[in-house]
Motif scaffolding. Structure first.
Motif, PDB file in Angstrom:
ATOM      1  N   ASN A   1     -45.166 -33.839 -46.747  1.00  0.00           N
ATOM      2  CA  ASN A   1     -46.492 -33.711 -46.130  1.00  0.00           C
ATOM      3  C   ASN A   1     -47.348 -34.913 -46.521  1.00  0.00           C
ATOM      4  OD1 ASN A   1     -46.113 -30.993 -44.969  1.00  0.00           O
ATOM      5  ND2 ASN A   1     -46.052 -30.328 -47.108  1.00  0.00           N
ATOM      6  N   PRO A   2     -47.203 -36.044 -45.815  1.00  0.00           N
ATOM      7  CA  PRO A   2     -47.910 -37.277 -46.203  1.00  0.00           C
ATOM      8  C   PRO A   2     -49.423 -37.119 -46.276  1.00  0.00           C
ATOM      9  CG  PRO A   2     -46.242 -37.723 -44.532  1.00  0.00           C
ATOM     10  CD  PRO A   2     -46.348 -36.242 -44.649  1.00  0.00           C
ATOM     11  N   GLU A   3     -49.973 -36.242 -45.449  1.00  0.00           N
ATOM     12  CA  GLU A   3     -51.433 -36.076 -45.442  1.00  0.00           C
ATOM     13  C   GLU A   3     -51.949 -35.440 -46.731  1.00  0.00           C
ATOM     14  OE1 GLU A   3     -49.523 -32.413 -43.885  1.00  0.00           O
ATOM     15  OE2 GLU A   3     -49.307 -34.555 -43.462  1.00  0.00           O
ATOM     16  N   GLN A   4     -51.069 -34.834 -47.522  1.00  0.00           N
ATOM     17  CA  GLN A   4     -51.460 -34.210 -48.777  1.00  0.00           C
ATOM     18  C   GLN A   4     -51.005 -35.014 -50.003  1.00  0.00           C
ATOM     19  OE1 GLN A   4     -49.917 -30.208 -48.717  1.00  0.00           O
ATOM     20  NE2 GLN A   4     -50.903 -29.697 -46.776  1.00  0.00           N
ATOM     21  N   ALA A   5     -50.427 -36.172 -49.770  1.00  0.00           N
ATOM     22  CA  ALA A   5     -49.840 -36.958 -50.861  1.00  0.00           C
ATOM     23  C   ALA A   5     -50.909 -37.588 -51.748  1.00  0.00           C
ATOM     24  CB  ALA A   5     -48.940 -38.043 -50.291  1.00  0.00           C
ATOM     25  N   LYS A   6     -50.537 -37.798 -53.009  1.00  0.00           N
ATOM     26  CA  LYS A   6     -51.394 -38.472 -53.981  1.00  0.00           C
ATOM     27  C   LYS A   6     -50.642 -39.680 -54.536  1.00  0.00           C
ATOM     28  CE  LYS A   6     -53.724 -34.172 -55.311  1.00  0.00           C
ATOM     29  NZ  LYS A   6     -53.997 -33.202 -56.410  1.00  0.00           N
ATOM     30  N   TYR A   7     -51.421 -40.697 -54.968  1.00  0.00           N
ATOM     31  CA  TYR A   7     -50.803 -41.959 -55.323  1.00  0.00           C
ATOM     32  C   TYR A   7     -51.419 -42.581 -56.574  1.00  0.00           C
ATOM     33  CZ  TYR A   7     -49.322 -41.645 -50.422  1.00  0.00           C
ATOM     34  OH  TYR A   7     -48.809 -41.224 -49.228  1.00  0.00           O
ATOM     35  N   ILE A   8     -50.604 -43.422 -57.228  1.00  0.00           N
ATOM     36  CA  ILE A   8     -51.067 -44.296 -58.305  1.00  0.00           C
ATOM     37  C   ILE A   8     -51.228 -45.696 -57.723  1.00  0.00           C
ATOM     38  CG2 ILE A   8     -50.473 -45.367 -60.514  1.00  0.00           C
ATOM     39  CD1 ILE A   8     -48.693 -42.905 -61.054  1.00  0.00           C
TER      40      ILE A   8
END
Length: 319
Positions: free
Chosen positions: A83-90
């Motif tokens: 679910n890319p729309e819910q992804a989190k990133y560093i």
């Protein structure tokens, strides 16, 4: 037995899921900086193992804005995400020395990254001799918004090896930087390289024991890659350096390192990715999945785990 989500070591993936409730993906960014080991302040040749990309061979295009780099990097990992729309990133500033620029420029690019709605952590790779009081003040300002991590390239505690690889600063500089960052509540990740020229297994384990007693929160255990277009690569092709670790030797050293590291220290890397187009040796390192599978299998066979010989005794406030 200590277990971290069915692994025998405290992986970064496990820690991020614990902190953020889901998998978090790292985006490698390019701040367009150089290094005092390349621009003449210390040297012009760089460390003997460092490629022209300054350890940022997989980073985004430095000609793009930070926001555009983030969006481009997100697209590269999107196929891995359900679910890319819910992804989190560093936001990981990786290439070269990422605090080696005017403070106004650093404030602009780091703020642009940390203010991005999809970014949950700002991670900055740098040298301990490139964090002055202005930079430290900026880091303290930024961490009020979101977590800020600093990755310091130590590589080895041994001064003879440090001189050989042209690291460019003494161990006292590293120790002073760790103290100042820790005193200001900024988590530290230490980068070390296993298999450096002339180092024995015992030398490597001394470095790991040294790191295990520091107030740091994470460590990267990096296999020495011999890359073309580096001085080490030239030495290798000329037959002046041939002491390349086998997979079996590396797994043995890696397990010994993990046994010495406290269980609360997060393992950010266990092998590393050398660019295949530049990699001269060891060839087996190009199959990262096999390296990790071999490690997991061997640790299970030995019934061993991180922290086996060094329990969690460190006094760290940011673990």
């Amino acid at each position: 037995m200590m277990m971290w989500d069915q692994k025998r070591y405290h992986s970064l993936d496990y820690e991020l899921k614990k902190q953020f409730g889901q998998k978090v993906y790292r985006l490698s960014l390019n701040g367009g900086m150089t290094c005092p080991n390349r621009d003449g302040r210390i040297d012009t040749r760089g460390c003997i193992f460092c490629s022209e990309g300054g350890s940022g061979d997989f980073a985004a295009n430095g000609l793009l804005s930070i926001t555009d780099q983030i969006e481009a990097a997100k697209k590269l990992v999107s196929s891995k995400i359900k679910n890319p729309e819910q992804a989190k990133y560093i936001a990981y500033f990786q290439a070269y020395t990422n605090t080696y620029a005017p403070i106004s420029y650093l404030r602009r690019i780091f703020s642009e990254a940390i203010d991005h709605s999809d970014i949950v952590v700002l991670s900055i790779a740098t040298r301990p001799d490139c964090i002055d009081e202005e930079v430290l003040s900026l880091l303290c300002e930024l961490k009020e918004k979101k977590p800020v991590w600093i990755e310091l390239g130590l590589q080895t505690m041994h001064e003879s090896t440090a001189n050989l690889i042209r690291r460019g600063y003494p161990l006292s500089v590293f120790e002073n930087c760790v103290k100042r960052l820790h005193d200001n509540g900024i988590p530290i990740i230490v980068h070390t390289i296993l298999g450096l020229p002339k180092e024995t297994k015992n030398d490597m384990l001394k470095t790991i024991k040294y790191i295990s007693e520091l107030p740091v929160q994470g460590v990267k255990l990096q296999l020495l890659h011999i890359l073309s277009s580096t001085d080490l690569g030239t030495y290798y092709l000329q037959g002046k350096y041939q002491d390349v670790l086998t997979l079996e030797e590396y797994i043995d050293i890696l397990i010994a390192c993990l046994e010495l590291l406290p269980g609360d220290m997060v393992i950010h890397r266990l092998t590393g990715d050398g660019p295949k187009k530049l990699l001269l040796a060891p060839s087996w390192s190009s199959n990262k999945k096999n390296v990790l599978n071999t490690l997991h299998k061997r640790m299970k066979e030995l019934d061993t785990y991180q922290g086996k010989y060094y329990p969690t005794l460190r006094n760290t406030s940011n673990s």
